[in-house]
Design an enzyme around this catalytic site. Sequence first.
Site, short mmCIF file in Angstrom:
data_model
loop_
_atom_site.label_atom_id
_atom_site.label_comp_id
_atom_site.label_asym_id
_atom_site.label_seq_id
_atom_site.Cartn_x
_atom_site.Cartn_y
_atom_site.Cartn_z
N ASP A 33 0.86 -1.19 0.00
CA ASP A 33 0.00 0.00 0.00
C ASP A 33 0.90 1.24 0.00
OD1 ASP A 33 -2.22 1.90 0.58
OD2 ASP A 33 -3.32 0.09 1.13
N TYR A 154 -14.23 6.23 -13.05
CA TYR A 154 -14.17 5.01 -12.22
C TYR A 154 -14.84 3.83 -12.93
CZ TYR A 154 -14.86 1.91 -8.19
OH TYR A 154 -14.86 0.83 -7.34
N LYS A 158 -13.23 0.12 -14.32
CA LYS A 158 -13.70 -1.20 -13.87
C LYS A 158 -14.24 -2.02 -15.04
CE LYS A 158 -12.57 -0.63 -9.54
NZ LYS A 158 -11.53 -1.45 -8.88
#
Length: 260
Positions: A33, A154, A158
């Site tokens: 991360d 977004y 996806k």
Amino acid sequence: MPRTAVVTGSASGIGRATRDLLAQRGEAVIGVDVHDADVVADLSGPEGRAALAEGVRRLSGGRIDSVYAVAGLAAPAPATVAVNYFGTLATLAGLRPLLAGSPSPRAVLVSSMAALLPSDAELVSLLTAEDEPAALARAEVLAKAPETTGGLIYSSTKLALSRWVRRQAASPEWAGAGIPLNAVAPGIIATPMTAAMISTDEQRQALLERVPMPLNGIAEPVVVARALAWLGGEENTHLCGQIVYVDGGSDAVIRGDAVW
Ligand SMILES: NC(=O)c1ccc[n+]([C@@H]2O[C@H](COP(=O)([O-])OP(=O)(O)OC[C@H]3O[C@@H](n4cnc5c(N)ncnc54)[C@H](O)[C@@H]3O)[C@@H](O)[C@H]2O)c1
């Protein structure tokens, strides 16, 4: 020998729940991360993507059993393109060689039911062509109106990710190498990503109108983690290129019987 798993986005939400679940089950987990992780790497650019592969190689000794590509952003901004699509592809490409030594290698990524919502055809096509500079430039244009076209960024990332899984999973690099490659597509999950969208009853209702979840409503991140853990575990020998909707029914409501 316990399995070694790599989880990106391990500091929060679904990635954190996945990291914790796998660790509870006795797996060695390497979390990745931008902060609070075993490997601190920013997947939005080439340096961080190289740091991910190098850091995981160092910590794992060169052999891993599973990759969970969970890291993502929902901001109506070009960074969402860089992390969600190109960061995810770089994670899988960079770590695939380390799966070669596993007796049961697995790879899973996190798409979204947002792939079923309106998207930008031009951005999706640039993502599918893996043209990062052009995709970032298109996202820059879309981001100029955050409330309207910005929201398409977004869903476009996806949609392109789900398409990528369908196109790649049966290829020599994945199925041919004995690696099941699949995705989950969550509905609305209660994580820091969605906290501001579901903090009032009105907001929740408005979002649930766009993303209907007749089965049990908004879910906790562990719900997705359990599905991810199965897809990335030894029991999954034959799922190939599946987009598993963990969405309380939004796919069934929106697409009905158009998809089998
Ligand atoms: N929460 C939802 O409703 C929902 C629904 C569908 C799909 N998803 C997807 O699930 C995944 C996890 O989301 P979440 O809800 O747990 O969000 P979250 O914000 O809680 O966690 C995302 C994690 O990704 C990390 N990350 C962001 N940018 C990064 C970068 N440049 N490099 C490395 N790590 C980075 C963040 O630091 C964070 O720890 C995302 O891919 C998201 O698109 C979430």
